[in-house]
Design a protein around this motif. Structure first.
Motif, PDB file in Angstrom:
ATOM      1  N   THR A   1      -5.581   6.073  -0.194  1.00  0.00           N
ATOM      2  CA  THR A   1      -4.829   5.004  -0.128  1.00  0.00           C
ATOM      3  C   THR A   1      -4.519   4.358  -1.507  1.00  0.00           C
ATOM      4  OG1 THR A   1      -5.493   4.437   2.095  1.00  0.00           O
ATOM      5  CG2 THR A   1      -4.580   2.738   0.865  1.00  0.00           C
ATOM      6  N   THR A   2      -3.484   3.795  -1.874  1.00  0.00           N
ATOM      7  CA  THR A   2      -3.549   3.112  -3.266  1.00  0.00           C
ATOM      8  C   THR A   2      -2.916   1.687  -2.835  1.00  0.00           C
ATOM      9  OG1 THR A   2      -1.145   4.256  -3.278  1.00  0.00           O
ATOM     10  CG2 THR A   2      -3.194   5.248  -4.512  1.00  0.00           C
ATOM     11  N   THR A   3      -2.940   1.028  -3.910  1.00  0.00           N
ATOM     12  CA  THR A   3      -2.130  -0.241  -3.889  1.00  0.00           C
ATOM     13  C   THR A   3      -1.124  -0.620  -4.972  1.00  0.00           C
ATOM     14  OG1 THR A   3      -3.917  -1.433  -5.106  1.00  0.00           O
ATOM     15  CG2 THR A   3      -3.945  -1.697  -2.802  1.00  0.00           C
TER      16      THR A   3
ATOM     17  N   ILE B   1       0.777  -1.208   0.042  1.00  0.00           N
ATOM     18  CA  ILE B   1       0.080  -0.089   0.073  1.00  0.00           C
ATOM     19  C   ILE B   1       0.678   1.107  -0.016  1.00  0.00           C
ATOM     20  CG2 ILE B   1      -1.981  -1.325   1.059  1.00  0.00           C
ATOM     21  CD1 ILE B   1      -1.120   0.235   3.660  1.00  0.00           C
ATOM     22  N   GLY B   2       0.279   2.225  -0.378  1.00  0.00           N
ATOM     23  CA  GLY B   2       0.900   3.824  -0.538  1.00  0.00           C
ATOM     24  C   GLY B   2      -0.338   4.814  -0.354  1.00  0.00           C
ATOM     25  N   ARG B   3       0.020   5.854  -0.846  1.00  0.00           N
ATOM     26  CA  ARG B   3      -0.851   7.000  -0.716  1.00  0.00           C
ATOM     27  C   ARG B   3      -0.555   8.015  -2.060  1.00  0.00           C
ATOM     28  NH1 ARG B   3      -1.567   9.297   4.854  1.00  0.00           N
ATOM     29  NH2 ARG B   3      -3.614   7.459   4.928  1.00  0.00           N
ATOM     30  N   SER B   4      -1.747   8.184  -2.530  1.00  0.00           N
ATOM     31  CA  SER B   4      -1.430   9.269  -3.690  1.00  0.00           C
ATOM     32  C   SER B   4      -1.668  10.851  -3.193  1.00  0.00           C
ATOM     33  CB  SER B   4      -2.782   8.999  -4.653  1.00  0.00           C
ATOM     34  OG  SER B   4      -3.893   9.423  -3.975  1.00  0.00           O
ATOM     35  N   THR B   5      -1.207  11.431  -4.140  1.00  0.00           N
ATOM     36  CA  THR B   5      -1.358  12.933  -3.701  1.00  0.00           C
ATOM     37  C   THR B   5      -2.762  13.733  -3.399  1.00  0.00           C
ATOM     38  OG1 THR B   5      -1.598  13.369  -6.362  1.00  0.00           O
ATOM     39  CG2 THR B   5       0.679  13.648  -5.041  1.00  0.00           C
TER      40      THR B   5
END
Length: 413
Positions: free
Chosen positions: A189-191, A181-185
């Motif tokens: 949450t993004t994968t 997982i991460g995070r967009s601007t």
């Protein structure tokens, strides 16, 4: 500093969590970043919940089963008064809130499915600390910055590296964080793509200048074939980065395809070890030369063969190939095998129904389109005469292609 990554099988139940904690305990004498996947088949279960929400079907029974699964694990590991139980319930309650928000399909997928890693890391971190090893829970979304291409997000390396400068191993020796997982601007949450926790480990390692990455698996190391399909598979003691990269490209599931590049570029060795028997040497992937590697055999299931045939008997040319590749690029679909004749172009891709149907609809404006699903792509790299002859003679071969070192056959499963 080292990075450890534990997959879903290594935290699938309470005894597995205990075993994972024992491996951390044996290695927590130095700085350690621990990346953990969702427990067991949690990601699959969360995908079912997302699909039910999108189709406006009841998802509560599936949600309750998944909640019970996690709470049963916490009940085995912790006393009744431990706060972890309420923390797990709070995460599950958030799914109801997410289900009524205005997300696109892929946005909803990432917000819900990412919770599997949140759950597993809360449990692992709490258990490790309960046993006396000081490990801080870290939210990977605060450090892995991505674009907004949900389900297959691309990492913003500069922003991620800058964010990670705040991680201080002089203050905290051990962190437990999430894979995948991460995070967009835009703050969502993004994968990073299915099974992307390996890639997460490589991101942290590259940005933090780690000395090594160790992936803990339920196999004794990287093998030349899936031992569930070919019991006589052997373990590689070491592999060059290039060989490992090609393995992942062809679909070897032991390592996520995006993992090798950042490690190879930074010269960080990757170790694949067995979590049931940590004393086994495993496989070391690094910059090296290995002569006379045995044939590597990779099976890739759930494949789809698509054939585009020109409608007026003109030959397939660059302009028509451009139309096909443009349609593939717009849907972020990767070709696993391709072949052309005078009037048709055939290619093999992973079958994701929603994307494939959109692709076929787009291509039908220009071609007659035929497709077959439920296929298996077998790739034999570094083939010898025996394996070359054996796999060419498989039943149901629909497509075959060979080069100096690699044979690929697509068969009806």
């Amino acid at each position: 500093m080292r990075v450890f990554k534990f997959g879903g099988a290594s935290v699938k139940n309470a005894p597995a969590v205990v075993n994972t904690a024992s491996i951390i305990h044996a290695n927590v004498n130095g700085p350690l970043m621990v990346v953990v996947s969702a427990m067991g088949k949690t990601t699959n279960a969360l995908e079912l919940i997302v699909n039910a929400i999108l189709s406006k079907q009841d998802y509560k029974n599936e949600l309750q089963r998944l909640k019970d699964y996690h709470l049963n694990i916490t009940n085995e590991l912790f006393k009744a008064e431990h706060p972890i139980h309420k923390e797990i319930i709070t995460v599950f309650d958030s799914i109801d809130d997410l289900s009524i928000k205005s997300f696109s399909e892929d946005q909803l997928y990432d917000q819900v499915v990412s919770l599997g890693e949140i759950l597993s890391t809360l449990i692992v971190a709490a258990y490790v600390n309960q046993n006396g090893d000081k490990c801080t829970w870290l939210d990977a979304r605060e450090f892995i910055k991505t674009d907004s291409n949900y389900r297959e997000s691309k990492v913003d390396w500069d922003s991620s590296k800058l964010a990670m400068t705040s991680i201080n191993f002089e203050v905290v020796k051990c962190y437990v964080t999430q894979g995948f997982i991460g995070r967009s601007t835009d703050g969502l949450t993004t994968t990073l793509g299915r099974e992307g926790s390996d890639f997460t480990a490589a991101i942290f390692a590259s940005c933090l200048d780690a000395t090594s990455v160790t992936i803990w698996k339920d196999v004794p190391g990287v093998m030349n074939a899936d031992p569930k399909r070919l019991p006589a598979a052997i373990v590689f003691e070491e592999l060059p980065f290039k060989e490992a990269a090609e393995m992942t490209y062809y679909g070897a599931s032991v390592i996520h395809p995006k993992t090798i590049k950042p490690l190879a570029n930074a010269g960080i060795p990757l170790l694949v070890k067995n979590f049931d028997n940590p004393k086994l040497p495993g496989t070391r992937i690094h910059e090296c030369n290995v002569d006379d590697l045995p044939p590597l055999i990779v099976f890739k299931d759930n494949q789809c063969l698509i054939s585009c045939k020109v409608v007026d008997y003109t030959f397939i040319d660059e302009a028509q190939l451009g139309i096909i590749f443009k349609a593939l690029a717009e849907l972020s679909i990767k070709i696993n095998l391709m072949q052309n004749s005078a009037i048709s172009f055939s290619f093999c891709v992973d079958f994701r129904e929603n994307k494939i149907l959109k692709l076929i609809e787009s291509l039908q404006h220009h071609f007659e389109v035929y497709y077959n699903t439920g296929l298996t792509l077998i790739t034999i790299k570094n083939y010898d005469e025996k394996t070359f002859d054996f796999y060419r003679k498989q039943k149901g071969v629909m497509l075959e292609q060979s080069s100096r070192s690699t044979l690929q056959v697509l068969i009806k499963a």
